[in-house]
Design a protein around this motif. Structure first.
Motif, mmCIF file in Angstrom:
data_model
loop_
_atom_site.group_PDB
_atom_site.id
_atom_site.type_symbol
_atom_site.label_atom_id
_atom_site.label_comp_id
_atom_site.label_asym_id
_atom_site.label_seq_id
_atom_site.Cartn_x
_atom_site.Cartn_y
_atom_site.Cartn_z
ATOM 1 N N THR A 163 2.215 6.197 9.941
ATOM 2 C CA THR A 163 1.755 5.009 9.215
ATOM 3 C C THR A 163 2.094 5.114 7.737
ATOM 4 O O THR A 163 2.528 4.134 7.114
ATOM 5 N N VAL A 164 1.910 6.301 7.154
ATOM 6 C CA VAL A 164 2.210 6.518 5.733
ATOM 7 C C VAL A 164 3.684 6.268 5.448
ATOM 8 O O VAL A 164 4.047 5.590 4.475
ATOM 9 N N VAL A 165 4.541 6.803 6.310
ATOM 10 C CA VAL A 165 5.985 6.625 6.120
ATOM 11 C C VAL A 165 6.362 5.150 6.268
ATOM 12 O O VAL A 165 7.119 4.593 5.465
ATOM 13 N N SER A 166 5.816 4.505 7.283
ATOM 14 C CA SER A 166 6.145 3.101 7.543
ATOM 15 C C SER A 166 5.622 2.179 6.443
ATOM 16 O O SER A 166 6.255 1.174 6.103
ATOM 17 N N ALA A 167 4.457 2.527 5.885
ATOM 18 C CA ALA A 167 3.826 1.672 4.873
ATOM 19 C C ALA A 167 4.391 1.889 3.481
ATOM 20 O O ALA A 167 4.189 1.053 2.595
ATOM 21 N N GLY A 168 5.069 3.008 3.267
ATOM 22 C CA GLY A 168 5.658 3.256 1.961
ATOM 23 C C GLY A 168 4.861 4.186 1.073
ATOM 24 O O GLY A 168 5.026 4.176 -0.147
ATOM 25 N N GLY A 169 3.978 4.995 1.662
ATOM 26 C CA GLY A 169 3.264 5.983 0.862
ATOM 27 C C GLY A 169 1.766 5.984 1.095
ATOM 28 O O GLY A 169 1.191 5.031 1.629
ATOM 29 N N TRP A 170 1.156 7.094 0.674
ATOM 30 C CA TRP A 170 -0.278 7.272 0.859
ATOM 31 C C TRP A 170 -1.095 6.262 0.059
ATOM 32 O O TRP A 170 -2.169 5.842 0.477
ATOM 33 N N SER A 171 -0.592 5.889 -1.113
ATOM 34 C CA SER A 171 -1.382 4.980 -1.956
ATOM 35 C C SER A 171 -1.639 3.656 -1.253
ATOM 36 O O SER A 171 -2.753 3.113 -1.312
ATOM 37 N N ARG A 172 -0.636 3.123 -0.582
ATOM 38 C CA ARG A 172 -0.804 1.862 0.132
ATOM 39 C C ARG A 172 -1.755 2.028 1.317
ATOM 40 O O ARG A 172 -2.593 1.158 1.576
ATOM 41 N N VAL A 173 -1.606 3.122 2.045
ATOM 42 C CA VAL A 173 -2.458 3.351 3.216
ATOM 43 C C VAL A 173 -3.906 3.543 2.791
ATOM 44 O O VAL A 173 -4.823 2.971 3.400
ATOM 45 N N LEU A 174 -4.142 4.326 1.770
ATOM 46 C CA LEU A 174 -5.514 4.573 1.321
ATOM 47 C C LEU A 174 -6.148 3.319 0.733
ATOM 48 O O LEU A 174 -7.344 3.071 0.913
ATOM 49 N N THR A 175 -5.347 2.531 0.025
ATOM 50 C CA THR A 175 -5.868 1.269 -0.500
ATOM 51 C C THR A 175 -6.253 0.326 0.636
ATOM 52 O O THR A 175 -7.317 -0.314 0.607
ATOM 53 N N ALA A 176 -5.395 0.255 1.657
ATOM 54 C CA ALA A 176 -5.683 -0.602 2.805
ATOM 55 C C ALA A 176 -6.923 -0.110 3.550
ATOM 56 O O ALA A 176 -7.771 -0.912 3.970
ATOM 57 N N ALA A 177 -7.050 1.195 3.715
ATOM 58 C CA ALA A 177 -8.228 1.752 4.388
ATOM 59 C C ALA A 177 -9.494 1.441 3.600
ATOM 60 O O ALA A 177 -10.539 1.114 4.182
ATOM 61 N N ALA A 178 -9.396 1.532 2.270
ATOM 62 C CA ALA A 178 -10.558 1.205 1.435
ATOM 63 C C ALA A 178 -10.933 -0.266 1.584
ATOM 64 O O ALA A 178 -12.123 -0.604 1.662
#
Length: 210
Positions: free
Chosen positions: A74-89
Motif C-alpha cells: 500500500t505504501v509503495v502504491s500510494a507514494g509513501g508513508w506520509s500519504r498512507v499515515l495521513t489517510a489512516a489518520a
C-alpha cells in the motif's frame, strides 16, 4: 488521497476488528444512560470519558488493519508513508467523529432532563475533543512507530490508564472537569487544539520512524 482513504476504510470494515471497540462503546453507553444520568452537561462527562479509550482502541485497529506485507504494498502504491499515515489518520478521525455524534445524541433521546441546542453543541464539542485525544494517543504508538501489536497495546493502555488519575493536569481532565461542573469552559477549546496537534504529531512521528 480520497481513493486511498476509501480503500483503508473499506479494509477496516472488511476486517471486522472494529466491532470489538464499537460494541464496547455501545454497551457501556447503554448502561450509562439506562436511567437518569443527571443534568445535561454533567451527564455528558461519563460518555466523554468513555470515548477517549474507545477511540484510542479504534485508532489502533485502523492503523494495524493491514498486515506488514500488505501495508508495504500500500505504501509503495500510494507514494509513501506520509500519504498512507495521513489517510489512516483521516479514517480514524472520521470514525471517532461519528462515535462522538452518537454519544452526544444518545442522552438527548434517553435522558429525562431536556437539552437545549446550546447544551447539545457544547456536549458534541466536548465529545469531539475527547475523540481526537483518543485517536492521537492510538496513532502515536501504532505502526510504524511500534511494529509489535503487543508493544502498541501496552503503550496505549498505559497512557490511557495514567491519564485519568492525573485529572486537570491533562487536556482530557480539562474537558471532564468542565462537564462535571455543568459549565462551559475555554479549556475545552484548548483541549481541542491539543487533540488536533496530537493527531498531526502522530502522523509526523510515524513518518520519521519509517
Amino acid at each position: 488521497m480520497i481513493s486511498l482513504v476509501r480503500y483503508l476504510a473499506a479494509d477496516v470494515f472488511r476486517g471486522q476488528r472494529f466491532l470489538a471497540p464499537l460494541l464496547v462503546f455501545l454497551g457501556v453507553m447503554g448502561m450509562l444512560f439506562s436511567s437518569d444520568a443527571g443534568q445535561p452537561l454533567e451527564a455528558y462527562s461519563g460518555s466523554a470519558a468513555l470515548l477517549y479509550p474507545v477511540t484510542a482502541w479504534m485508532a489502533v485497529v485502523v492503523a494495524t488493519s493491514e498486515d506488514v506485507v500488505r501495508r508495504e504494498i500500500t505504501v509503495v502504491s500510494a507514494g509513501g508513508w506520509s500519504r498512507v499515515l495521513t489517510a489512516a489518520a483521516l479514517v480514524a478521525v472520521a470514525i471517532a467523529l461519528a462515535m462522538a455524534l452518537v454519544a452526544a445524541v444518545w442522552p438527548v433521546v434517553t435522558n429525562p432532563h431536556p437539552y437545549t441546542a446550546g447544551q447539545f453543541f457544547v456536549g458534541l464539542g466536548a465529545h469531539t475533543v475527547c475523540a481526537l485525544l483518543g485517536v492521537g494517543v492510538g496513532l502515536m504508538f501504532a505502526r510504524p512507530v511500534f511494529d509489535s501489536i503487543g508493544r502498541t497495546v501496552l503503550a496505549v493502555f498505559s497512557v490511557v490508564v495514567l491519564t485519568y488519575p492525573l485529572g486537570r493536569a491533562t487536556p482530557l481532565g480539562w474537558v471532564l472537569d468542565a462537564l462535571g461542573h455543568n459549565q462551559v469552559s475555554l479549556s475545552v477549546l484548548w483541549a481541542g487544539v491539543v487533540g488536533v496537534a496530537l493527531v498531526a504529531a502522530a502522523v509526523v512521528v510515524g513518518v520519521r520512524r519509517t
